[in-house]
Design a protein around this motif. Structure first.
Motif, PDB file in Angstrom:
ATOM      1  N   ILE A 235       0.828  -1.211   0.000  1.00 57.40           N
ATOM      2  CA  ILE A 235       0.000   0.000   0.000  1.00 57.40           C
ATOM      3  C   ILE A 235       0.862   1.261   0.000  1.00 57.40           C
ATOM      4  O   ILE A 235       0.462   2.310  -0.496  1.00 57.40           O
ATOM      5  N   GLY A 236       2.064   1.145   0.539  1.00 58.72           N
ATOM      6  CA  GLY A 236       2.953   2.303   0.602  1.00 58.72           C
ATOM      7  C   GLY A 236       3.280   2.885  -0.757  1.00 58.72           C
ATOM      8  O   GLY A 236       3.516   4.105  -0.876  1.00 58.72           O
ATOM      9  N   GLU A 237       3.299   2.063  -1.779  1.00 60.80           N
ATOM     10  CA  GLU A 237       3.576   2.565  -3.124  1.00 60.80           C
ATOM     11  C   GLU A 237       2.494   3.545  -3.564  1.00 60.80           C
ATOM     12  O   GLU A 237       2.781   4.590  -4.157  1.00 60.80           O
ATOM     13  N   PHE A 238       1.236   3.218  -3.251  1.00 60.19           N
ATOM     14  CA  PHE A 238       0.126   4.099  -3.615  1.00 60.19           C
ATOM     15  C   PHE A 238       0.130   5.357  -2.749  1.00 60.19           C
ATOM     16  O   PHE A 238       0.000   6.479  -3.257  1.00 60.19           O
ATOM     17  N   LEU A 239       0.262   5.172  -1.433  1.00 67.17           N
ATOM     18  CA  LEU A 239       0.168   6.304  -0.518  1.00 67.17           C
ATOM     19  C   LEU A 239       1.348   7.257  -0.683  1.00 67.17           C
ATOM     20  O   LEU A 239       1.187   8.475  -0.599  1.00 67.17           O
ATOM     21  N   GLY A 240       2.540   6.697  -0.903  1.00 73.62           N
ATOM     22  CA  GLY A 240       3.710   7.545  -1.115  1.00 73.62           C
ATOM     23  C   GLY A 240       3.580   8.372  -2.378  1.00 73.62           C
ATOM     24  O   GLY A 240       3.936   9.555  -2.412  1.00 73.62           O
ATOM     25  N   GLU A 241       3.057   7.748  -3.415  1.00 75.59           N
ATOM     26  CA  GLU A 241       2.850   8.459  -4.686  1.00 75.59           C
ATOM     27  C   GLU A 241       1.836   9.586  -4.508  1.00 75.59           C
ATOM     28  O   GLU A 241       2.041  10.712  -4.994  1.00 75.59           O
ATOM     29  N   MET A 242       0.743   9.305  -3.804  1.00 75.71           N
ATOM     30  CA  MET A 242      -0.286  10.323  -3.578  1.00 75.71           C
ATOM     31  C   MET A 242       0.265  11.496  -2.760  1.00 75.71           C
ATOM     32  O   MET A 242      -0.005  12.663  -3.066  1.00 75.71           O
ATOM     33  N   ALA A 243       1.057  11.177  -1.742  1.00 75.10           N
ATOM     34  CA  ALA A 243       1.635  12.238  -0.907  1.00 75.10           C
ATOM     35  C   ALA A 243       2.576  13.130  -1.727  1.00 75.10           C
ATOM     36  O   ALA A 243       2.522  14.364  -1.640  1.00 75.10           O
TER      37      ALA A 243
END
Length: 572
Positions: A235-243
């Motif tokens: 999930i970090g890949e998605f959340l990091g990209e969004m941030a």
């Protein structure tokens, strides 16, 4: 910790549909919020989080969004929204919107296009699978009951995934096009002047693929979706990209609704350059909940259980980042009813609960009506219930063998409608919420519990909340209460919640959560009583005597200090 503009702020959550109705249609609206900005400013609120006001069929009260770029006419217009942002800015206040991007509404244009062409571009915006031998791809249970799979309208050979209501199809975050559409919308709102977002149900965006079954945990043959979330990785890949693409460029304040995080992931979520600015503390919210259903859950926590929960979170977070502290929200029962047993509920215990959570390390959130001690509704019939999760849990209780009365009593303790009854502004008709018929029944106790009566009462819970916000904002104490250390104090003493906040000042916070007085030894000399929910406090040579439900904030000479020698009673 790198200092941010939002660290010293107080957040107030507004559930717009139930906040204040300006036009008499029985539904709260944006102009109603604007009309109450001065009240919120006086309370000490700096950031206002609005639950969804986007265009929606309201299958899940706005958490099913049909258009991310439009305000639902029930709540007003985009011009109203622009005016709210501008009026808040005049008062040095910020607006947060709810970011709901795990799913959308089945009435959203994307899903309508997916129905027309399941194998086309928009079909890949969702999780659509062919039916094989009338079997579902996995046996996960939706949060609102029943399987997570539903037949795709007009296509009896296909089905789509919804981990919430069937009118809330899950977006396929594995598809880069979906993510870019989400990011485009976030940036659009930030350009309008938002302070940031509260991020809904975000932990669900990463699924464990390919879809597979888990052992059934109820007679329905389904399993809790929690089993899948425990195994989902990446999930970090998605959340990091969004941030990086949306939040960091705007220095936005973001708070995540995060469950199931592992302790070694906290830094990733809210540490330096984390995905979010903060996330909620749900330790005490989840404590005592049963996977069997609400009927098997604890209706309220004991003082020792509550202490265990909040202290565990404080120790776990440490200096990693800023946690967001709550006692209620739009999805939970009223805090005074969940964290104070019926026999212990009184004006002093309500103030005690407020003080204990508010001065913890982190960002304090106040939910609408919490500041006056609004209570759970005493439901006498399921006909009074609007909430879809309550309706499902009622059926769960019946299937488990509860009588109709037992099932109603069980779900009443946890119903989301407890927090969604209209705000009680006055003792006038409909609690002063609306000239028309409110969309949801008003709690009958509004004549005893309302804002108008507490505004002029210096001893009211509302006045106590104002004292709490004023203490946190006082120049000589802000540094300590925002950035100072937290440490439990006399942790083993039963029914005592006590902790220190040390920094530029040394503060001792004490709460006697029982109906009997108790003595508490002091760490050193008391310089000043900063806050007291009663008229006086008795301090002897080495201890303080706390009256029933007494809450005290003391400034001490230092962390260890020299003990005071004389006996004295300090009145404030």
């Amino acid at each position: 910790m790198q200092r941010k503009w939002w660290h010293d702020k107080v957040v107030y959550q507004i559930y717009p549909k139930s906040f204040y109705d300006s036009n008499g249609d029985g539904i709260g609206d944006i102009p109603g919020i604007i009309s109450k900005l001065d009240y919120l400013k006086e309370l000490g609120a700096d950031i206002l989080w609005l639950s969804p006001i986007y265009r929606s069929p309201l299958a899940d009260q706005g958490y099913d969004i049909a258009d991310y770029y439009a305000i639902d006419p029930r709540f007003g217009t985009m011009d109203d929204m622009d005016r709210l942002i501008a009026e808040a800015k005049k008062r040095e206040m910020y607006i947060l919107m709810d970011l709901v991007v795990n799913h959308c509404s089945d009435e959203h244009e994307w899903f309508q296009q997916a129905i027309k062409d399941p194998d086309g571009k928009y079909g890949n915006f969702f999780y659509i699978r062919d039916k094989k031998d009338d079997k579902v791809p996995c046996n996960w249970r939706s949060y609102f009951g029943g399987p997570v799979w539903e037949e795709l309208p007009g296509h009896p050979d296909k089905q789509y995934l919804h981990v919430f209501h069937k009118k809330q199809p899950d977006l396929n975050w594995e598809n880069p096009e979906v993510r870019e559409e989400v990011y485009k919308n976030i940036r659009w709102w930030m350009e309008k002047g938002l302070g940031g977002f509260r991020i809904d149900a975000i932990i669900n965006i990463k699924k464990k693929l390919p879809f597979s079954d888990y052992p059934a945990d109820r007679a329905d043959g389904l399993c809790s979706i929690e089993r899948m979330l425990e195994e989902a990785e990446g999930i970090g890949e998605f959340l990091g990209e969004m941030a990086e693409k949306c939040f960091h460029p705007y220095d936005a304040f973001t708070v995540g609704e995060v469950f199931n995080e592992k302790e070694d992931e906290i830094k990733d979520f809210i540490g330096e350059n984390g995905y979010f600015s903060s996330m909620f503390d749900f330790e005490e919210t989840c404590y005592g909940k049963s996977e069997d259903g609400w009927y098997a859950s604890k209706p309220y926590l004991t003082p020792e259980e509550y202490k265990k929960c909040i202290f565990h979170t404080q120790k776990k977070i440490g200096d990693t980042g800023m946690i967001s502290n709550i006692i209620e929200n739009h999805d939970e029962p009223r805090g005074v009813c969940h964290y104070i047993s019926p026999e212990d509920r009184c004006p002093d215990s309500r103030k005690l609960l407020a003080g204990v959570y508010f001065l913890l390390k982190g960002i304090p959130f106040i939910y609408q009506g919490q500041e006056i001690g609004m209570e759970n509704m005493e439901f006498t019939s399921m006909d009074q219930i609007d909430d879809i999760s309550t309706i499902d849990e009622y059926q769960v209780a019946l299937r488990a063998g509860c009588s109709e009365k037992e099932a109603l009593d069980a779900v009443s303790a946890f119903s989301r409608d407890n927090a969604r009854t209209p705000v009680q502004w006055s003792a006038e008709k409909n609690a002063g919420f609306s000239e028309g018929e409110p969309w949801l029944g008003v709690n009958p106790n509004y004549k005893e519990i309302n804002i108008e009566s507490q505004l002029t009462d210096s001893n009211s819970l509302l006045s106590f909340y104002k004292k709490l916000t004023a203490l946190r904002k006082a120049p000589e104490y802000t540094e300590t209460l925002v950035y100072g250390t937290f440490a439990p104090y006399q942790e083993e003493q039963k029914n005592l919640i006590a902790y220190t906040r040390n920094g530029e000042k040394n503060l001792l916070i004490l709460g006697n959560m029982q109906a009997q007085s108790q003595k508490v030894s002091l760490p050193g000399e008391v310089k000043e009583v900063l806050l007291n929910n009663q008229k006086a406090v008795e301090i002897t040579e080495k201890e303080i005597i706390l009256k029933p439900y007494q809450f005290i904030v003391l400034e001490t000479a230092d962390e260890c200090g020299v003990r005071t020698a004389e006996k004295k009673t300090i009145a404030i």
